[in-house]
Motif scaffolding. Structure first.
Motif, short mmCIF file in Angstrom:
data_model
loop_
_atom_site.label_atom_id
_atom_site.label_comp_id
_atom_site.label_asym_id
_atom_site.label_seq_id
_atom_site.Cartn_x
_atom_site.Cartn_y
_atom_site.Cartn_z
N LEU A 28 38.29 -63.98 47.60
CA LEU A 28 39.27 -63.95 48.69
C LEU A 28 40.59 -64.58 48.26
O LEU A 28 41.66 -64.06 48.56
CB LEU A 28 38.72 -64.66 49.92
CG LEU A 28 37.61 -63.91 50.67
CD1 LEU A 28 37.07 -64.79 51.80
CD2 LEU A 28 38.14 -62.61 51.22
N LEU A 29 40.53 -65.72 47.56
CA LEU A 29 41.76 -66.36 47.08
C LEU A 29 42.50 -65.45 46.11
O LEU A 29 43.73 -65.36 46.14
CB LEU A 29 41.43 -67.70 46.42
CG LEU A 29 41.00 -68.82 47.37
CD1 LEU A 29 40.61 -70.06 46.58
CD2 LEU A 29 42.10 -69.14 48.35
N GLY A 30 41.76 -64.78 45.24
CA GLY A 30 42.39 -63.85 44.30
C GLY A 30 43.03 -62.67 45.01
O GLY A 30 44.13 -62.24 44.65
N ALA A 31 42.37 -62.15 46.02
CA ALA A 31 42.93 -61.03 46.78
C ALA A 31 44.19 -61.45 47.52
O ALA A 31 45.18 -60.72 47.55
CB ALA A 31 41.89 -60.49 47.76
N ILE A 32 44.18 -62.63 48.11
CA ILE A 32 45.36 -63.12 48.82
C ILE A 32 46.50 -63.37 47.83
O ILE A 32 47.65 -63.01 48.09
CB ILE A 32 45.02 -64.41 49.61
CG1 ILE A 32 44.11 -64.06 50.78
CG2 ILE A 32 46.29 -65.10 50.11
CD1 ILE A 32 43.52 -65.26 51.49
N GLY A 33 46.19 -63.94 46.69
CA GLY A 33 47.22 -64.16 45.67
C GLY A 33 47.80 -62.84 45.18
O GLY A 33 49.02 -62.71 45.02
N ALA A 34 46.96 -61.85 44.94
CA ALA A 34 47.45 -60.54 44.51
C ALA A 34 48.31 -59.90 45.58
O ALA A 34 49.33 -59.27 45.28
CB ALA A 34 46.27 -59.64 44.16
N TRP A 35 47.93 -60.08 46.84
CA TRP A 35 48.71 -59.52 47.93
C TRP A 35 50.10 -60.17 47.98
O TRP A 35 51.10 -59.49 48.16
CB TRP A 35 47.96 -59.72 49.24
CG TRP A 35 48.72 -59.29 50.45
CD1 TRP A 35 49.07 -58.02 50.81
CD2 TRP A 35 49.25 -60.15 51.46
NE1 TRP A 35 49.77 -58.04 51.97
CE2 TRP A 35 49.89 -59.34 52.40
CE3 TRP A 35 49.23 -61.52 51.65
CZ2 TRP A 35 50.52 -59.85 53.52
CZ3 TRP A 35 49.85 -62.04 52.77
CH2 TRP A 35 50.48 -61.20 53.69
N ARG A 36 50.15 -61.49 47.80
CA ARG A 36 51.43 -62.19 47.82
C ARG A 36 52.31 -61.78 46.65
O ARG A 36 53.51 -61.60 46.80
CB ARG A 36 51.21 -63.70 47.83
CG ARG A 36 50.61 -64.18 49.15
CD ARG A 36 50.44 -65.66 49.20
NE ARG A 36 51.76 -66.27 49.22
CZ ARG A 36 51.98 -67.55 48.99
NH1 ARG A 36 50.98 -68.35 48.74
NH2 ARG A 36 53.20 -68.04 49.02
#
Length: 153
Positions: A28-36
């Motif tokens: 989830l943290l990786g997905a949020i970081g990629a989204w940002r």
């Protein structure tokens, strides 16, 4: 099965659940970081497109607008080639200056971002200072757009 085997099985299930929970959290943290990062890249691409359009419009207006209100009439056909060469040289010089301004603005943004990330600009008021710095950079960009946008006649 005896009680020891039950407890061992429960411990294995708990360990697997904890491991999968951690994996889910990191995902989830990786997905949020990629989204940002994607959002920032989209914003940068949009700004670059606006800057390119403004520079093209500036070049277009400079090619078709007289240099001054009392500018001489267009050159006769035999001198058209030299006037075109002069205009092309001036346009290339302006493109170089615009590219240098964009490089300087990007360098300034990168430097500020690096300073904030490294902690040099961190303090109790760092978020306020960062917000003010972003507003200042936004005003600089608006001024650049205003300068490069042709005025209506």
């Amino acid at each position: 099965m005896d009680d020891t085997a039950n407890w061992e099985f429960a411990a294995v299930v708990a360990a697997v659940c904890i491991g999968l929970g951690g994996l889910l959290l990191f995902t989830l943290l990786g997905a949020i970081g990629a989204w940002r990062v994607h959002e920032a890249a989209s914003n940068a691409a949009a700004q670059a497109a606006r800057a390119a359009a403004a520079i093209e419009e500036l070049a277009r207006s400079m090619m078709f607008a007289p240099a001054a209100p009392d500018a001489p009439a267009p050159a006769p056909p035999d001198a058209a080639g030299s006037r075109l060469a002069e205009t092309a040289a001036e346009l290339e010089r302006l493109r170089g200056e615009a590219a240098e301004l964009l490089r300087q603005q990007e360098s300034l943004s990168d430097t500020v971002r690096d300073l904030v990330q490294s902690g040099v600009l961190r303090s109790d008021q760092s978020s306020e200072q960062l917000r003010q710095l972003e507003q200042t950079l936004r005003r600089v960009e608006e001024q650049l757009v205003r300068i490069t946008t042709p005025r209506p006649r």
